[in-house]
Design an enzyme around this catalytic site. Structure first.
Site, PDB file in Angstrom:
ATOM      1  CG  HIS A   1      77.444  23.763  32.759  1.00 49.03           C
ATOM      2  ND1 HIS A   1      76.858  22.837  32.594  1.00 49.03           N
ATOM      3  CD2 HIS A   1      77.480  24.660  31.787  1.00 49.03           C
ATOM      4  CE1 HIS A   1      76.606  22.857  31.245  1.00 49.03           C
ATOM      5  NE2 HIS A   1      76.659  24.066  30.792  1.00 49.03           N
TER       6      HIS A   1
ATOM      7  CB  CYS B   1      79.280  42.163  45.829  1.00 52.02           C
ATOM      8  SG  CYS B   1      79.976  41.347  47.112  1.00 52.02           S
TER       9      CYS B   1
END
Length: 252
Positions: free
Chosen positions: A120, A131
């Site tokens: 996670h 980006c």
């Protein structure tokens, strides 16, 4: 020593290939609240949609940023417990040991674990929301009301965790699934086994012939398919398990 712990210890031979899946229960014993439990005081008026989704970040990046900076302070105040330390020691007793965690803290690493896969993500890493360029926070940025701008594209920086509605990093999921298929022992600690796809790892291991050992305070979905269920807190059960493994090696 409990008979079930002694029985479990026999599967951790020196050449055992072990995959260990950990969840919030391990860190809870260090005082780290779960996402839901952390929503106290000021944060109790907000729901997950506002605090931990891409949509919530787009609507109010400052709110999400302040929430995660507050959580980061909580994690930094926590220290590894005896369960974390026991897993690090157990890894040293096995030929192959991959630790797969659903937790976003670094307590396993602090305790000495070196091969840790974060399904996670981690709250100690940050990246551009556009980006994906990594970003190192400054003290000033941590205390700011808004997230900093990316140094590459100038878009906003976000926490390196998996938000609700987002897919887990495919490379991490694939590595965990491959290891689960090849392991001889699947050790599950402190997780309910309800969150997909981590919940599938014990099933993959069991279907491939591995021994599944579940360590949890209460029975759950994993214990129902486990070969051995060690009921109790990880900070108590795991040190006893490691001692039993070490004792077997010493008497062999």
């Amino acid at each position: 020593m409990r008979e079930d712990i002694v029985r479990a210890a026999q599967f951790f031979s020196a050449d055992a290939a072990v995959v260990c899946l950990t969840g919030a229960g391990v860190s809870a014993e260090s005082g780290v609240p779960t996402f839901r439990d952390a929503q106290t005081g000021l944060w109790s008026q907000f729901d997950a949609e506002e605090l931990a989704t891409p949509q919530g970040f787009a609507r109010d990046p400052g709110l999400v940023w302040r929430w995660y900076m507050w959580r980061l302070e909580q994690l930094e105040a926590a220290v590894p417990n005896t369960g974390h330390a026991a897993l690090a020691r157990l890894a040293g007793l096995c030929e192959s040991f991959l630790l797969v965690t659903q937790n976003v803290d670094d307590l396993h690493e602090q305790a000495g674990s070196v091969d840790v896969l974060h399904l996670h993500g981690s709250l100690f890493s940050f990246r551009c929301a556009s980006c994906a360029a990594p970003h190192n926070l400054t003290a000033e940025q941590r205390g700011a009301d808004l997230p900093p701008a990316c140094g590459v594209c100038s878009e906003l920086v976000r926490p390196g965790v998996v938000w609700f509605g987002e897919s887990l990093p495919w490379d991490a999921v694939e590595e965990a699934a491959t290891a689960a298929h090849r392991c001889s022992v699947m050790l599950v600690v402190g997780t309910s086994g309800l969150v997909y796809p981590a919940s599938q790892l014990p099933l993959i291991a069991r279907q491939a012939g591995a021994t599944v050992i579940d360590v949890n305070p209460e029975p759950g979905p994993i214990s129902s398919i486990a070969d051995i269920f060690l009921q109790g807190k990880s900070g108590e059960v795991l040190p006893a398990l490691v001692r039993a493994v070490a004792d077997r090696r010493a008497s062999a």
